[in-house]
Design an enzyme around this catalytic site. Structure first.
Site, mmCIF file in Angstrom:
data_model
loop_
_atom_site.group_PDB
_atom_site.id
_atom_site.type_symbol
_atom_site.label_atom_id
_atom_site.label_comp_id
_atom_site.label_asym_id
_atom_site.label_seq_id
_atom_site.Cartn_x
_atom_site.Cartn_y
_atom_site.Cartn_z
ATOM 1 N N HIS A 109 0.841 -1.206 0.000
ATOM 2 C CA HIS A 109 0.000 0.000 0.000
ATOM 3 C C HIS A 109 0.875 1.255 0.000
ATOM 4 C CE1 HIS A 109 -3.506 2.467 0.677
ATOM 5 N NE2 HIS A 109 -2.818 3.115 1.596
ATOM 6 N N ASP A 145 -6.724 -2.501 3.689
ATOM 7 C CA ASP A 145 -5.420 -1.901 3.997
ATOM 8 C C ASP A 145 -5.115 -1.965 5.494
ATOM 9 O OD1 ASP A 145 -5.038 -1.350 1.292
ATOM 10 O OD2 ASP A 145 -6.072 0.564 1.448
HETATM 11 C C1 GRF Z 1 1.605 0.641 -5.803
HETATM 12 O O1 GRF Z 1 2.034 1.926 -5.449
HETATM 13 C C2 GRF Z 1 0.957 -0.069 -4.642
HETATM 14 O O2 GRF Z 1 1.421 0.346 -3.397
HETATM 15 C C3 GRF Z 1 -0.483 0.339 -4.792
HETATM 16 O O3 GRF Z 1 -0.707 0.391 -6.168
HETATM 17 C C4 GRF Z 1 0.498 0.682 -6.843
HETATM 18 C C5 GRF Z 1 0.667 -0.374 -7.897
HETATM 19 O O4 GRF Z 1 1.596 0.036 -8.864
HETATM 20 N N1 GRF Z 1 -1.365 -0.551 -4.073
HETATM 21 P P1 GRF Z 1 2.082 -0.951 -10.006
HETATM 22 O O5 GRF Z 1 0.840 -1.478 -10.722
HETATM 23 O O6 GRF Z 1 2.859 -2.035 -9.354
HETATM 24 O O7 GRF Z 1 2.923 -0.112 -10.924
#
Ligand code: GRF
Length: 203
Positions: A109, A145
């Site tokens: 998260h 979360d």
């Molecule tokens: C990440 O920043 C994660 O923390 C959040 O969504 C984003 C996903 O990014 N839950 P990606 O798809 O891995 O580029």
């Protein structure tokens, strides 16, 4: 040993790609055996390009959220995962899904939980005017979360930051933090007691 990892995504999947790269170069003792998504997304295409099995399971094809969750659970269980990673998966996982994976299910998260849970963790931190935010990796429980925190790393918010620039900085951290945590989990060095997590880093 080589752990079997399933990754859940909904977007670009840059964290999934970072984890795949870390497995391939041997810094994580595992292999991504399936990338599953709840919608068509560029992350699925990226996984396909590097020859990883993908699964697209959209909730709209099911009568209820529970039925969708059961189908997703059954698909994943059949891959016998040691670790299930929710990395940018924009869908709430039903309790029956969570129960199947217990302490093998983690979520990434983009904030320092318990601050700024929800779908807009980056924007909410920026709007609140806090001076630092970051990334959290935690075990998944029934609350969104929420769950025992495994690792966190802070990112400074500086004047001029936008949601996009800040999220990029957070992702840079995540691309390092997620493989590191997966490694510790697969090596059995992450211990949970009374809702608190300790990591035996061998030092
Ligand atoms: C990440 O920043 C994660 O923390 C959040 O969504 C984003 C996903 O990014 N839950 P990606 O798809 O891995 O580029």
């Amino acid at each position: 040993m080589s752990g079997r990892i399933v990754v859940l995504i909904s977007g670009t999947g840059s964290n999934m790609s970072a984890l795949v790269a870390a497995c391939e170069e041997g810094s994580v003792p595992g292999e991504v055996v399936l990338v599953a998504a709840d919608r068509a997304c560029t992350g699925l295409e990226a996984a396909e390009r590097v020859g990883i099995e993908t699964l697209l399971l959209e909730p709209k094809g099911f009568a209820s959220r529970d039925e969708w969750g059961d189908a997703l659970r059954d698909e994943i269980v059949s891959r016998r995962p040691d670790l299930v990673v929710s990395a940018g998966f924009m869908r709430i996982l039903p309790p029956r899904f969570i129960d199947a994976f217990d302490d093998r299910l983690i979520n990434l998260h983009p904030s320092l939980l318990p601050a700024f849970p929800g779908a807009h963790g980056v924007r909410d931190a920026l709007e609140a005017g806090v001076k630092e935010t970051g990334s959290t990796i935690h075990f998944v429980d029934y609350e969104v979360d929420h769950g025992p925190i495994i690792a966190q790393e802070a990112v400074a918010i500086v004047p001029g930051d936008t949601v996009e620039s800040l999220h990029e900085k957070i992702k840079e951290v995540e691309h390092r933090l997620l493989p590191a945590v997966c490694k510790m989990l697969l090596l059995g060095r992450v211990h949970m007691e009374g809702g608190r997590v300790t990591i035996d880093d061998g030092r």
